[in-house]
Design a protein around this motif. Structure first.
Motif, PDB file in Angstrom:
ATOM      1  N   ASP B  12      15.683 -13.664 -14.564  1.00  0.00           N
ATOM      2  CA  ASP B  12      14.942 -14.885 -14.690  1.00  0.00           C
ATOM      3  C   ASP B  12      14.663 -15.641 -15.983  1.00  0.00           C
ATOM      4  OD1 ASP B  12      15.087 -14.627 -11.755  1.00  0.00           O
ATOM      5  OD2 ASP B  12      13.172 -13.430 -11.576  1.00  0.00           O
ATOM      6  N   GLU B  13      14.551 -14.941 -16.841  1.00  0.00           N
ATOM      7  CA  GLU B  13      14.078 -15.658 -18.286  1.00  0.00           C
ATOM      8  C   GLU B  13      15.099 -16.265 -18.928  1.00  0.00           C
ATOM      9  OE1 GLU B  13      11.890 -12.664 -20.411  1.00  0.00           O
ATOM     10  OE2 GLU B  13      10.170 -12.603 -19.034  1.00  0.00           O
ATOM     11  N   HIS B  14      16.310 -15.544 -18.736  1.00  0.00           N
ATOM     12  CA  HIS B  14      17.442 -15.770 -19.725  1.00  0.00           C
ATOM     13  C   HIS B  14      18.750 -16.428 -19.026  1.00  0.00           C
ATOM     14  CE1 HIS B  14      15.040 -13.853 -22.885  1.00  0.00           C
ATOM     15  NE2 HIS B  14      15.063 -12.888 -22.045  1.00  0.00           N
ATOM     16  N   HIS B  15      18.758 -16.512 -17.854  1.00  0.00           N
ATOM     17  CA  HIS B  15      19.951 -16.922 -17.253  1.00  0.00           C
ATOM     18  C   HIS B  15      20.244 -18.317 -17.463  1.00  0.00           C
ATOM     19  CE1 HIS B  15      18.746 -19.209 -13.735  1.00  0.00           C
ATOM     20  NE2 HIS B  15      17.520 -18.864 -14.012  1.00  0.00           N
ATOM     21  N   ALA B  16      19.115 -19.198 -17.774  1.00  0.00           N
ATOM     22  CA  ALA B  16      19.357 -20.750 -17.437  1.00  0.00           C
ATOM     23  C   ALA B  16      19.985 -20.868 -19.037  1.00  0.00           C
ATOM     24  CB  ALA B  16      18.118 -21.331 -17.565  1.00  0.00           C
ATOM     25  N   ALA B  17      19.491 -20.274 -19.949  1.00  0.00           N
ATOM     26  CA  ALA B  17      20.095 -20.690 -21.353  1.00  0.00           C
ATOM     27  C   ALA B  17      21.424 -19.995 -21.514  1.00  0.00           C
ATOM     28  CB  ALA B  17      19.016 -20.054 -22.513  1.00  0.00           C
ATOM     29  N   MET B  18      21.534 -18.917 -20.879  1.00  0.00           N
ATOM     30  CA  MET B  18      23.024 -18.352 -20.932  1.00  0.00           C
ATOM     31  C   MET B  18      24.006 -19.236 -20.416  1.00  0.00           C
ATOM     32  SD  MET B  18      21.880 -14.470 -20.088  1.00  0.00           S
ATOM     33  CE  MET B  18      23.431 -13.792 -20.140  1.00  0.00           C
ATOM     34  N   ASP B  31      33.497 -21.015 -15.181  1.00  0.00           N
ATOM     35  CA  ASP B  31      33.640 -20.006 -16.286  1.00  0.00           C
ATOM     36  C   ASP B  31      32.256 -19.516 -16.684  1.00  0.00           C
ATOM     37  OD1 ASP B  31      36.221 -19.532 -16.339  1.00  0.00           O
ATOM     38  OD2 ASP B  31      36.632 -20.708 -17.936  1.00  0.00           O
ATOM     39  N   ALA B  32      31.394 -20.393 -16.914  1.00  0.00           N
ATOM     40  CA  ALA B  32      30.140 -20.082 -17.234  1.00  0.00           C
ATOM     41  C   ALA B  32      29.438 -19.043 -16.252  1.00  0.00           C
ATOM     42  CB  ALA B  32      29.473 -21.401 -17.533  1.00  0.00           C
ATOM     43  N   GLU B  33      29.617 -19.580 -15.002  1.00  0.00           N
ATOM     44  CA  GLU B  33      29.000 -18.411 -13.969  1.00  0.00           C
ATOM     45  C   GLU B  33      29.271 -16.958 -14.175  1.00  0.00           C
ATOM     46  OE1 GLU B  33      29.300 -20.117 -10.023  1.00  0.00           O
ATOM     47  OE2 GLU B  33      28.435 -18.323  -9.070  1.00  0.00           O
ATOM     48  N   ASP B  34      30.757 -16.963 -14.081  1.00  0.00           N
ATOM     49  CA  ASP B  34      31.507 -15.658 -14.496  1.00  0.00           C
ATOM     50  C   ASP B  34      30.914 -14.927 -15.729  1.00  0.00           C
ATOM     51  OD1 ASP B  34      32.618 -15.907 -12.230  1.00  0.00           O
ATOM     52  OD2 ASP B  34      34.731 -16.352 -12.999  1.00  0.00           O
ATOM     53  N   ILE B  35      30.813 -15.734 -16.805  1.00  0.00           N
ATOM     54  CA  ILE B  35      30.414 -15.055 -18.012  1.00  0.00           C
ATOM     55  C   ILE B  35      29.099 -14.617 -17.792  1.00  0.00           C
ATOM     56  CG2 ILE B  35      29.639 -15.556 -20.367  1.00  0.00           C
ATOM     57  CD1 ILE B  35      32.255 -17.244 -20.532  1.00  0.00           C
ATOM     58  N   VAL B  36      28.147 -15.373 -17.157  1.00  0.00           N
ATOM     59  CA  VAL B  36      26.796 -15.020 -17.142  1.00  0.00           C
ATOM     60  C   VAL B  36      26.583 -13.560 -16.198  1.00  0.00           C
ATOM     61  CG1 VAL B  36      24.650 -15.369 -16.164  1.00  0.00           C
ATOM     62  CG2 VAL B  36      25.628 -17.337 -17.534  1.00  0.00           C
ATOM     63  N   HIS B  37      27.310 -13.745 -15.323  1.00  0.00           N
ATOM     64  CA  HIS B  37      27.473 -12.473 -14.254  1.00  0.00           C
ATOM     65  C   HIS B  37      27.905 -11.155 -15.141  1.00  0.00           C
ATOM     66  CE1 HIS B  37      29.577  -9.756 -11.473  1.00  0.00           C
ATOM     67  NE2 HIS B  37      28.496  -9.878 -10.690  1.00  0.00           N
ATOM     68  N   GLU B  38      29.077 -11.509 -15.866  1.00  0.00           N
ATOM     69  CA  GLU B  38      29.517 -10.421 -16.733  1.00  0.00           C
ATOM     70  C   GLU B  38      28.809  -9.756 -17.743  1.00  0.00           C
ATOM     71  OE1 GLU B  38      31.941  -7.297 -17.792  1.00  0.00           O
ATOM     72  OE2 GLU B  38      32.286  -8.564 -16.257  1.00  0.00           O
ATOM     73  N   CYS B  39      27.965 -10.644 -18.507  1.00  0.00           N
ATOM     74  CA  CYS B  39      26.965 -10.424 -19.497  1.00  0.00           C
ATOM     75  C   CYS B  39      25.867  -9.377 -18.767  1.00  0.00           C
ATOM     76  CB  CYS B  39      26.277 -11.515 -20.286  1.00  0.00           C
ATOM     77  SG  CYS B  39      27.538 -12.389 -21.140  1.00  0.00           S
ATOM     78  N   PHE B  40      25.359  -9.775 -17.467  1.00  0.00           N
ATOM     79  CA  PHE B  40      24.181  -9.013 -16.933  1.00  0.00           C
ATOM     80  C   PHE B  40      24.883  -7.642 -16.664  1.00  0.00           C
ATOM     81  CE2 PHE B  40      21.962 -12.906 -16.895  1.00  0.00           C
ATOM     82  CZ  PHE B  40      20.632 -12.537 -17.466  1.00  0.00           C
ATOM     83  N   MET B  41      26.162  -7.747 -16.158  1.00  0.00           N
ATOM     84  CA  MET B  41      26.698  -6.119 -15.820  1.00  0.00           C
ATOM     85  C   MET B  41      26.956  -5.556 -16.948  1.00  0.00           C
ATOM     86  SD  MET B  41      27.026  -6.518 -12.538  1.00  0.00           S
ATOM     87  CE  MET B  41      25.719  -7.476 -12.469  1.00  0.00           C
ATOM     88  N   GLY B  42      27.347  -6.068 -18.179  1.00  0.00           N
ATOM     89  CA  GLY B  42      27.307  -5.161 -19.491  1.00  0.00           C
ATOM     90  C   GLY B  42      26.121  -4.600 -19.813  1.00  0.00           C
ATOM     91  N   PRO B  56      15.970  -9.108 -30.198  1.00  0.00           N
ATOM     92  CA  PRO B  56      15.284  -9.684 -28.953  1.00  0.00           C
ATOM     93  C   PRO B  56      16.454  -9.731 -27.812  1.00  0.00           C
ATOM     94  CG  PRO B  56      14.787 -10.736 -31.133  1.00  0.00           C
ATOM     95  CD  PRO B  56      15.775  -9.738 -31.267  1.00  0.00           C
ATOM     96  N   LEU B  57      15.978  -9.630 -26.742  1.00  0.00           N
ATOM     97  CA  LEU B  57      16.883  -9.519 -25.391  1.00  0.00           C
ATOM     98  C   LEU B  57      17.743 -10.882 -25.422  1.00  0.00           C
ATOM     99  CD1 LEU B  57      18.527  -8.075 -23.066  1.00  0.00           C
ATOM    100  CD2 LEU B  57      16.449  -8.873 -21.718  1.00  0.00           C
ATOM    101  N   ARG B  58      17.048 -11.983 -25.629  1.00  0.00           N
ATOM    102  CA  ARG B  58      17.743 -13.375 -25.577  1.00  0.00           C
ATOM    103  C   ARG B  58      18.846 -13.338 -26.598  1.00  0.00           C
ATOM    104  NH1 ARG B  58      15.976 -19.635 -26.700  1.00  0.00           N
ATOM    105  NH2 ARG B  58      15.414 -18.835 -28.878  1.00  0.00           N
ATOM    106  N   LEU B  61      21.808 -11.285 -25.516  1.00  0.00           N
ATOM    107  CA  LEU B  61      22.430 -11.894 -24.418  1.00  0.00           C
ATOM    108  C   LEU B  61      23.326 -12.956 -24.699  1.00  0.00           C
ATOM    109  CD1 LEU B  61      19.685 -11.429 -21.514  1.00  0.00           C
ATOM    110  CD2 LEU B  61      21.969 -10.379 -21.387  1.00  0.00           C
ATOM    111  N   LEU B  62      22.723 -13.982 -25.611  1.00  0.00           N
ATOM    112  CA  LEU B  62      23.463 -14.884 -26.117  1.00  0.00           C
ATOM    113  C   LEU B  62      24.758 -14.463 -26.877  1.00  0.00           C
ATOM    114  CD1 LEU B  62      20.477 -17.540 -26.713  1.00  0.00           C
ATOM    115  CD2 LEU B  62      22.127 -17.881 -24.841  1.00  0.00           C
ATOM    116  N   GLY B  63      24.587 -13.569 -27.521  1.00  0.00           N
ATOM    117  CA  GLY B  63      25.718 -12.805 -28.435  1.00  0.00           C
ATOM    118  C   GLY B  63      26.812 -12.551 -27.357  1.00  0.00           C
TER     119      GLY B  63
END
Lengths: 194, 167
Positions: B12-18, B31-42, B56-58, B61-63
């Motif tokens: 909830d905090e980071h998905h929008a920026a990601m 692609d952006a949607e898949d990337i965000v999904h994959e990052c959270f799975m990671g 920091p988590l942000r 996650l952006l990395g």
């Protein structure tokens, strides 16, 4: 163009909002991520047990065989060699298959892009679920099957996985290429459920 | 492993920026949607390298978004060609030029070298401090500054022609 004008120009490019279903998709996968960790441990345990079993069988066969000690040793080493080669090959193919799966490949069925199809798997096995039709198990190694393997149904070259699923032609295409372009045979079973 | 509650809060905090970062890196919402999904799975995987004591988590996650985007073997020209921003229909004449400029901005940003593009996106669109950008990208603050300057210089050159035509 000064800094302010450049900033204003850049601000014209708006990003769309995050698609609402993404939240549900990510949160729904929470337990799956947990299971994946257990699977990795389980796979390691299975491999360890398999290797121990192979060594045990070799030791028993060597002790019970009527041949000479040197002959038994030669056979044992040969079996160990073959098992090791198979093991390494399984690892390599599993690595390629894993990278391929994680690349979010596009799925085409009879030439039509199917975004509703699910694609997953582990190790040298992958699966494809077509809504309303069922799940096809796709093996990249014959060693996956305990009994006789089904006939060869396609091929995989690290970039495209193509096979026949019933009367349909399935093409799963990644944006990348994994491995060294080796062409691997593909064996398909299914559909196994709906 | 991270609890479901923490995981949900992180999303909830980071998905929008990601998502914005991934979209502007790739030029494609899918692609952006898949990337965000994959990052959270990671984040859930046992080998996940996130250490809350150090990063920091942000930033982490952006990395991760940056790494996932780099993995997506997409040719920049293709991505730039597929950007399709809808025209603004609110007024007739200058809006066409404004829409064209919006499209041109997207193309110009996507046309930047990867190293400059990621820094520009984080600095301009995400308003991140240079030190945090340096942490995400894994370079020195000085290098961030110079990449940002080069990126802005290149964009100024490309976009100034449109600016002159706007009222």
């Amino acid at each position: 163009m000064n800094d302010q004008e450049l900033d204003e120009a850049l601000n014209r490019w708006k990003a769309p909002a995050t698609p609402t279903p993404l939240r549900a998709r990510v949160l729904a996968d929470y337990p799956r991520g947990e299971r994946r960790g257990r699977r990795d441990l389980g796979r390691l345990l299975r491999w360890s047990l398999a290797m121990a079993a192979v060594l045990g069988v070799l030791a028993i066969a060597s002790a019970q065989s009527g041949g000479g000690a040197l002959e038994n040793l030669g056979e044992g080493i040969n079996r160990l060699h073959m098992n090791t080669i198979n093991w390494i090959h399984d690892l390599w193919v599993g690595h390629i298959a894993s990278a391929f799966r994680n690349s979010h490949p596009r799925i085409y069925v009879d030439g039509e892009l199917r975004s509703d199809a699910e694609f997953g798997g582990s190790g040298v096995g992958v699966w494809l679920r077509l809504p309303g039709e069922g799940k096809y198990l796709v093996a990249l190694r014959r060693t996956v099957f305990e009994g006789p393997a089904p006939p060869r149904a396609g091929r995989f070259d690290g970039h495209v996985l193509e096979f026949k699923a019933g009367e349909r032609t399935v093409r799963i295409e990644s944006t990348g290429t994994f491995g060294f372009h080796e062409r691997l045979p593909v064996y398909v079973m299914g559909p196994v459920d709906r | 492993m991270i609890s479901l509650e923490e995981f949900t809060r992180a999303y909830d905090e980071h998905h929008a920026a990601m998502f914005r970062f991934a979209y502007r890196l790739t030029g494609l919402a899918a692609d952006a949607e898949d990337i965000v999904h994959e990052c959270f799975m990671g984040l859930l995987r046992p080998g996940c390298g996130f250490d809350a004591q150090r990063t920091p988590l942000r930033t982490y996650l952006l990395g991760a978004v940056r790494n996932q985007a780099a993995k997506r073997f997409r040719r920049r020209e293709d991505a730039a060609a597929e950007v399709n921003t809808p025209p603004d229909r609110r007024s007739p004449e200058t809006q066409a030029l404004r829409a064209e400029m919006e499209d041109s901005v997207a193309r110009a940003v996507l046309g930047l070298p990867d190293a400059q593009r990621e820094v520009l996106i984080l600095a301009h669109y995400e308003q991140m401090p240079l030190a945090e950008i340096a942490a995400v990208v894994g370079i020195e603050v000085g290098a961030v500054k110079s990449r940002l300057q080069r990126a802005r210089g290149a964009l100024r050159e490309v976009l100034s022609q449109y600016q002159e035509r706007l009222p």
